[in-house]
Design an enzyme around this catalytic site. Structure first.
Site, PDB file in Angstrom:
ATOM      1  N   HIS A  58       2.805  11.675   9.380  1.00 62.09           N
ATOM      2  CA  HIS A  58       2.838  11.391   7.924  1.00 62.09           C
ATOM      3  C   HIS A  58       3.647  10.089   7.549  1.00 62.09           C
ATOM      4  O   HIS A  58       2.868   9.459   6.658  1.00 62.09           O
ATOM      5  CB  HIS A  58       3.508  12.587   7.081  1.00 62.09           C
ATOM      6  CG  HIS A  58       3.368  12.517   5.686  1.00 62.09           C
ATOM      7  ND1 HIS A  58       4.331  13.032   4.803  1.00 62.09           N
ATOM      8  CD2 HIS A  58       2.672  11.888   4.890  1.00 62.09           C
ATOM      9  CE1 HIS A  58       4.086  12.859   3.426  1.00 62.09           C
ATOM     10  NE2 HIS A  58       3.044  12.213   3.609  1.00 62.09           N
TER      11      HIS A  58
ATOM     12  N   ARG B  98       2.041  -0.993   4.484  1.00 63.15           N
ATOM     13  CA  ARG B  98       2.659  -2.152   5.428  1.00 63.15           C
ATOM     14  C   ARG B  98       1.724  -2.672   6.737  1.00 63.15           C
ATOM     15  O   ARG B  98       2.253  -3.457   7.139  1.00 63.15           O
ATOM     16  CB  ARG B  98       4.049  -1.905   5.767  1.00 63.15           C
ATOM     17  CG  ARG B  98       5.070  -1.908   4.594  1.00 63.15           C
ATOM     18  CD  ARG B  98       6.457  -1.414   5.312  1.00 63.15           C
ATOM     19  NE  ARG B  98       6.429  -0.033   6.031  1.00 63.15           N
ATOM     20  CZ  ARG B  98       6.558   1.101   5.357  1.00 63.15           C
ATOM     21  NH1 ARG B  98       6.654   1.144   3.863  1.00 63.15           N
ATOM     22  NH2 ARG B  98       6.609   2.417   6.036  1.00 63.15           N
TER      23      ARG B  98
ATOM     24  N   ASP C  98       9.355  14.099  -2.471  1.00 56.19           N
ATOM     25  CA  ASP C  98       8.574  14.374  -1.501  1.00 56.19           C
ATOM     26  C   ASP C  98       9.193  13.572  -0.388  1.00 56.19           C
ATOM     27  O   ASP C  98       9.687  12.634  -0.434  1.00 56.19           O
ATOM     28  CB  ASP C  98       7.001  13.985  -1.374  1.00 56.19           C
ATOM     29  CG  ASP C  98       6.215  14.719  -0.210  1.00 56.19           C
ATOM     30  OD1 ASP C  98       6.770  15.550   0.342  1.00 56.19           O
ATOM     31  OD2 ASP C  98       5.075  14.053  -0.021  1.00 56.19           O
TER      32      ASP C  98
ATOM     33  N   TYR D  93       9.141  12.630   3.839  1.00 54.57           N
ATOM     34  CA  TYR D  93       8.225  12.270   5.106  1.00 54.57           C
ATOM     35  C   TYR D  93       8.831  13.174   6.101  1.00 54.57           C
ATOM     36  O   TYR D  93       9.877  12.795   6.800  1.00 54.57           O
ATOM     37  CB  TYR D  93       8.297  10.772   5.399  1.00 54.57           C
ATOM     38  CG  TYR D  93       7.840   9.808   4.307  1.00 54.57           C
ATOM     39  CD1 TYR D  93       6.163   9.896   4.060  1.00 54.57           C
ATOM     40  CD2 TYR D  93       8.660   9.001   3.558  1.00 54.57           C
ATOM     41  CE1 TYR D  93       5.700   9.007   3.047  1.00 54.57           C
ATOM     42  CE2 TYR D  93       8.077   8.328   2.806  1.00 54.57           C
ATOM     43  CZ  TYR D  93       6.787   8.275   2.501  1.00 54.57           C
ATOM     44  OH  TYR D  93       6.192   7.158   1.418  1.00 54.57           O
TER      45      TYR D  93
END
Length: 123
Positions: A95, A104, A88, A90
């Protein structure tokens, strides 16, 4: 099995292909097979009076209609394929920021490299 897909080149066993619990076997076939099946489905579902194709007999065959067509209210959604492996990416800033916030925190959500190279992960 009404045999309506038997003459499609590359579709060796229509009954086993379409009676499977997923579409994986169908998806493994070639693009020309997908196109031919799509065209056949379209032909079967249009009014027979607007088509010269002999396979358009679905519109006049009530027994075949009863076997092939179900009311939407009785349909149950299923996952159409077994997903074995994927990567996948980003694909949007939103997203990447949302996922980055989960890992984070808000202040360091979007890594600088995201703006310069595709970021993907193995699923």
């Amino acid at each position: 099995d009404a045999g309506l897909f038997n003459d499609i080149d590359g579709l060796v066993s229509p009954t086993s292909t379409f009676s499977s619990s997923t579409l994986n076997n169908f998806m493994a076939l070639s693009r020309p097979v997908w196109s031919a099946v799509r065209t056949r489905l379209y032909t079967l579902l249009v009014d027979a009076s607007s088509s010269q194709d002999a396979t358009s007999d679905l519109s006049s065959n009530t027994a075949l209609q009863a076997a092939a067509i179900r009311p939407v209210s009785s349909a149950k959604m299923h996952l159409p394929a077994n997903i074995g492996d994927y990567t996948d990416f980003y694909s949007s800033r939103e997203h990447a920021t949302n996922v980055g916030t989960m890992f984070r925190g808000k202040d360091n959500a979007l890594q600088p490299n995201w703006l310069h190279l595709p970021v993907g992960y193995h699923g």
